[in-house]
Each structure stands twice: as C-alpha cells, then as structure tokens.
Design an enzyme around this catalytic site. Sequence first.
Site, PDB file in Angstrom:
ATOM      1  N   GLY A  93      -5.388 -15.075  -0.244  1.00  0.00           N
ATOM      2  CA  GLY A  93      -5.754 -16.484  -0.278  1.00  0.00           C
ATOM      3  C   GLY A  93      -4.529 -17.360  -0.429  1.00  0.00           C
ATOM      4  O   GLY A  93      -3.406 -16.960  -0.120  1.00  0.00           O
ATOM      5  N   VAL A 110      -1.788 -19.788  -2.560  1.00  0.00           N
ATOM      6  CA  VAL A 110      -1.097 -19.838  -3.841  1.00  0.00           C
ATOM      7  C   VAL A 110      -0.728 -21.286  -4.139  1.00  0.00           C
ATOM      8  O   VAL A 110      -0.154 -21.980  -3.290  1.00  0.00           O
ATOM      9  CB  VAL A 110       0.174 -18.960  -3.830  1.00  0.00           C
ATOM     10  CG1 VAL A 110       0.830 -18.948  -5.206  1.00  0.00           C
ATOM     11  CG2 VAL A 110      -0.154 -17.547  -3.383  1.00  0.00           C
ATOM     12  N   ASP A 152       3.538  -0.474  -3.492  1.00  0.00           N
ATOM     13  CA  ASP A 152       3.862  -1.524  -2.527  1.00  0.00           C
ATOM     14  C   ASP A 152       5.160  -2.219  -2.930  1.00  0.00           C
ATOM     15  O   ASP A 152       5.221  -3.444  -3.030  1.00  0.00           O
ATOM     16  CB  ASP A 152       2.711  -2.527  -2.421  1.00  0.00           C
ATOM     17  CG  ASP A 152       2.734  -3.304  -1.105  1.00  0.00           C
ATOM     18  OD1 ASP A 152       3.436  -2.864  -0.167  1.00  0.00           O
ATOM     19  OD2 ASP A 152       2.063  -4.347  -1.006  1.00  0.00           O
TER      20      ASP A 152
END
Length: 841
Positions: A512, A514, A624
Amino acid sequence: MEKLQFLKIHLSPFAALLFLLQFLSLAYSLTENNFFINCGSATNANTDLRNFVGDLNSSDSVSSSFSFTGHSSPVTNSNQSSGTSSTLYQTARIFRSNSSYEFDIPNNGIYIVRLHFFAFSTPTDLSTALFDVWTSGSSLLLNFTGKNSSNSPIKEFFLPISPGKFNVYFLPRGSSFAFINAIEVFPAVDSYIPDEAKQISSAGSNNSYRGLRSWTLQTIYRINVGGPTITPEIDTLWRNWVPDDGYLVNLGSATSRFHSTEPKYGGNVSESISIFTAPTLVYQTAKVAEPKNTSGNFNLTWSFNVDKSAGHLVRVHFCDIISVSANTLNFSLHIYNNFSMLIDPYEYGDLLAVPFYIDFVVYSDDSGHLNIGIGPWVDIINNSAFLNGLENNSAFLNGLEIMKILGNSGITLSLQEHKKKNVFIIVGSILGGLGLICILVAVFFWIFRCRKPKSIETSDWSPLPGGGSSHSRMTEGTIPNMNLGLKIPFSEIQLATKNFDAKLRIGKGGFGIVYKGTLKNDTKIAVKRSDPGSGQGLPEFQTEIMVLSKIRHRHLVSLIGYCDERSEMILVYEFMANGTLRDHLYASDKPPLSWKQRLEICIGAARGLHYLHRGSAGGIIHRDVKPTNILLDKNNVAKVADFGLSKSGPLDDTHVSTTVKGTIGYLDPEYFKSQQLTEKSDVYSFGVVLLEVLCARPAIDSTLPREQANLAEWAMLCKNKGLLEDIIDPSLKDQIEPNSLRKFIETTEKCLQGCGTDRPTMGDILWDLEYALQLQQTTMPREPHEDSTVGGSAALAMPNVWRFPSISMSIERDDMPAIMDDGSYTRDSEVFSQLKADGSK
C-alpha cells in the site's frame, strides 16, 4: 535384572520437614501469582495442596484475577466409572466457537502452564473434539483431538510471560468443538529454564545455544530413571515422573538402585540446584550399568520418539548414590552415536550424593528417535572404550526430562473481541490458601529452629521471542490484544496523517501507500496503509507485528503500533529520515556515501541480522535482505526492516522446508533449488548487498548487456578477466585503503559461496567488516605489491555464482519482482517496507 518394588516410601524426619517447607513456599504466593481453575464447575477442588477454583464462582465484591471471553457451556461427567476419581475430571467446559481465558499476570518470568484434557462422555462425546490451543503469541497444540487424551490428560508448557493480560485461546476446527477440564498457570523457579545450553546435532557438533528463555517449551518426557512413578502430591512443582523401563533399549543389562541418603543440595557448586529441581526420590534412585567383562562393555541406551522437525531441551539428572567413597567414578554420556561427554560427578561437588543436571539442546537425526546412553569413557581419537582405572567402573543415570522447543509464532486467530465478558472470580484460592498457611506456619516456626530454608529470588526478565507467518484471513478485530498494547486507534492515525493527506505521501509499496505522520506527542512516524478491505498482505502484516512487537535492537526498525479497525491493516514505525540504503547508492540524486560510511552501514545491518539469527530473538530468518530493506535514520544508523517474509527457523546446518520467498537477484540459489531454508540464505543475500555497496548498482539491471545484468555473475566475470576494479563505484576509487578493500571483497566472496555450509555466519561477517573498518581507519605498513588500490584484490577468487532461469529483459531497472506467499509478484520499487523521507521516490 534386579528390580525394586516400591510399595511404601519412608521419608526421614528431615526429608519430611523439607517437603513441608517447599510447599509452604508455594502456598505463600498462592493468592498472588498462581491460577488454578476447575473448568465448568461451581465448586472448588482441593488437589495436592492446590485449590482449583470453579470457574462458575462469582462475587461482585472481589476484583477479578481472570476472565473468560466467548460462548461455551459447562458439562458434567455422567459416568462415575469412567476411570478416574479426580474431582478435576468430573466437569469440563465446551467451546463451540473461538474463546479464551484471560489472566492478569503481575510479574515477568517463566511460567508453567498446564492444560488438563480428560475426555469423558456426556451427551457430547469429548473424545471427538478437534481444536487448536494458542496463547498470546504461541501455538501450543494444533489439530489436537480428545481421542486417547484420557491416557495422558495433562499437557505442560513453559512460557516467557510479561506483566499484563495473558490469554489462552481455544479454537475449534471446522464444525468440531474444544474442551478443557482444568488450567494451571503459575511461575516456575526463576532458574528452572536456562538461557544457554550445549547444542548437539545428529552429526555430533557441540556449540552453544543461546536464548532458550525466549521460547515456549512443551514437556514431552519426564523420567524417574531406576525408580517408581512419582505423582504430583510428592513433587515440589506438582510434576508427574514415570519409570524408565519402557524406554530402555537393552533392559536386561540394567540394574535399579535405591539409597535412602538425602541429596546434598548445599554441596553443589551450582546454586540453581534445589528441592525444586527434582523430587528427592529422583536423586535417591538410579539405573546403573556395570562392566560385564574386562573390555568395559556396559553401555545402557534409552530411546525416545520425538518430533524430527523440532529441537528439544534435554536435561539429564545425576546423583552419585552408588559409590562407597567420593572421587572414585567417572563415565561417558552419549547422545546419538556421535557425541560423548565425560561425566565426573565430583566436578559439581566434592561429596557423595550431590545432585546436578546438565542441559542440552538436541536436534533430530531425522529418524524420529532421540537416543541417550551411558557407559565407559570413550576415546574418540582411537575410537575405543576403556575402563577409567578408578575403583568404581560403573555408570549411572537418575532422571531425564525432554522438552520440545515450540518457539513463538504469528497469531492465526479469528477470535472476535466481545464487549461483554463472563467474569469468574477467584475466591476459594484466598480462603483455601489462608487455611493451609495457618497450619504450615506453625510447622515452619518449629522447623526454623533446626534449619533456615534457602530463599529463592526472582529476577526481572523480559522475553524476546521470535516470529513466524500466519495464513488466516483477517476480519475486524482479529488480533485480540496480542501485542502488549501496541494497538493504535484509527482516528489517531487519521489525525497524525491529516486524514492521509496526499502531500504527506512518501512512498508506495506492494502492500500500500506509505505516509509521514506526527503523533500527539510530536513523534515522527511512517505509516504503511494497505488498500482498505483488500485482504492482501495479511500474512506479512501479522508476521511483521509478531516479530517486531517482541524484539528490540538498535539495528532493527522499531514498530510503534498497528491498527486493524474497519478492515484496515496499518503499521506504524519510527520515521527514518534518510530513507533506504538504495537511495544513497543509486536511483536518486543524493550525494554518494564515503567508504567509511558504507562500512558502518554494512556493520549496522550485519549486527541486526546477527541478532535475528543468534541473539535473544533466537533463530529468525529474514528472507528478504536487500538495500530497500535497510533503512537509515538521521545519523545514517542502519536498521533492518520489512519482516513480512520472516521465518522462525533452525540454526547451523539444519533447515526448514518452505515455499521459496524473497526477491530475484538476492535469492540464495541453494534455497531456490532445494526449497530448504537456513540462516545462510540471509548470508547469501547480504553478500549481494555488499556488492551493491561496493559497486553502486542494483543486483539486477536488465538495461545492461545480458552478461552484465546480474551483478554477482558480472563480478565473477570481471575477476576472471582481471578487471575487478572496473566495477567499483568511481566515487570510491581514491579513498579505499587497499587492505580494507581486500578484506571486504574476501568477506563478500565467502557470503556468495554456492553451498550454504561453506558460507560464514552473520557473526563471522560482522567481525570481518569491523576489521575492514579498522584497516580503513588505520594506516598500515604495506609490501611493495600492495601499492595498488585494487590490484591485490583482483587476485581473489570469486565464487561460482549459479544462474537463475532467464529473466525477461522487458522488466525495468528497479522493478524486479519479489516472490510472495501465493506465488504472485510485487515490484521491487513497491516493496512493503520502503519508509522514505520527504521528497524521495
């Protein structure tokens, strides 16, 4: 085989006094820290000096110590010949929907949680139940069934619990139901669970395991070796101990021994040994192995079925009750066939009958069996056994405890918050406890004249458990107060971001948008908001909360709070003024970092990852690691971010099989090929980051010619051509100290080894990078051949970097996909954790 029959147990007066003292100590805190609940009952049950309070009791004049949330019904055992006379197992509470008990915990510490499941028949057959049991942050039982539970009705756990609300959740599976007969929650002796133990693998490696007190443990076996069953009424912590005969591989060669000698607790060099460690009877009985011939062949082996996918805390208890005099015996303890340890009882005390125990963290050999043995001391070098030449050539064992390491995982609950709660009040514990104390206090004054009991202090301790992912779909309010008050009202986040003003937008990720924001207390924050109601990214959302709410480290980004109201998924972090590491390497107009700054940033990131792997966090694999997930504060202090793909995993060479997740260009080729994840997968990714820091270019750049697109492959080609200096960031060439560069490249090379076992740990990498920084800051004498900035480093052999399948050249420079849970992709420039400063892109 000689076998003793224990029909009666005779305790000396002194032992009886100690026994009373130990229960006096427990009874004293009965009304403050202990919870004993008789579920589904309106009456109290006095069992083994514990007063189990019926959860149907209530009183408006007494404050609540525990409460209940959810829909349930009490049931009664209608079959009085059901095989038990225990009052606790005459009633139960049935749950048809997700429900919980909530306890007010006053102090930090390790708590014992016991759950009683005795499946009796009512109009509903409890043996058909199928359900999960969770606590605030940990799964205790998954797919648990009431079938056969009556044979072993008690499930025991050791949990790190912080002050505040502590929940035990009961979650029926499908159309089934859950049930519980009784619950115990009370603090263990502070030293009962160590934070560090010897770590043993099936290959025989012997390292140190740290952070045990951060994990949830489940008791699997508690064995009184050489002795009878010990029931809760004669155990200081109400434990059950069972005989060992059923676990002996060679039963005929064992001899049981009993000695009336009292264990000499005060003679032990360790203050952690006390009457709470194990019952006196455990140390008064033993199984003994004695030589049958001059070769010294007298091994005894016990075998236990264990979960081959989990580690186990193994505690072995010893007390020399078989020797005539001290310092006349030593022998070998074996775990599997590849680890041996010399046991010298007099290393722990100079007297006979001094009890002691040794802890190990043991990983399975994939057989599903854990083998523990005793015998003559083995000469590992010559692969031979020999008698120790002492007067006593026997070996013995008194007790065994095996606990499964469950860890702490992400919540997968769908438990709705109910405004109205059924409140159950503890009344009987106060009345029953006072009556018991009055009786025992009188005894105490008489005993006090003879001997003062040793006090037990409880130190403050704050657990730092790890996290995992979850896969349930979230509905409104699906994370019921599980994270220590981190929940932030949606209205407060609206105010902080000026109702998500577009001018405060500082980035966009796959999760989404920020936003930058400011809380009422003027704290600057970064707010990550998913698309409302989309439901996408739920596992990452829950995992990030679970990991970051339980750990704190200078080099890990701090979670300030979260919001899951109105179908929203919002995470609130500390604001990182200088954005991501990538912003300062390429793809922005920011001034380049100096070599010293880059080294310090790499060291900070390495410290954060090392803490995840081996610190109190204990066994968290990030999965990651890349420059967009290394954030910089206003002072350029590096902080690792984005734990949405993190996984709680094993250490060393063991692995956890899992779906491949990560970002192309940083994925460990071994993990990509085998789907077997280890901490060394993070090490490989970090090696790629080190190359990016040195070369100031992305790991994958599809705008370049094909042979240059993959940075790691391109570096290898440059090495082979003797042109390694050509790929270094031009802004660095006049400022890197040659020896510092050599050390840095050497470290990078080790990280990128094709085989994970050949790569260093993050602790080793941290040491190497700190040494590279020292070399950069210190003018060191050089040999003539070291004059060139990069010439010496060009001779270093770079690893053979495996190629991934071809990547489409139509993908833009910064848009490499990240592999997600469902196999879908999100662009690298849209990653979940890009928290950037104003104006960054």
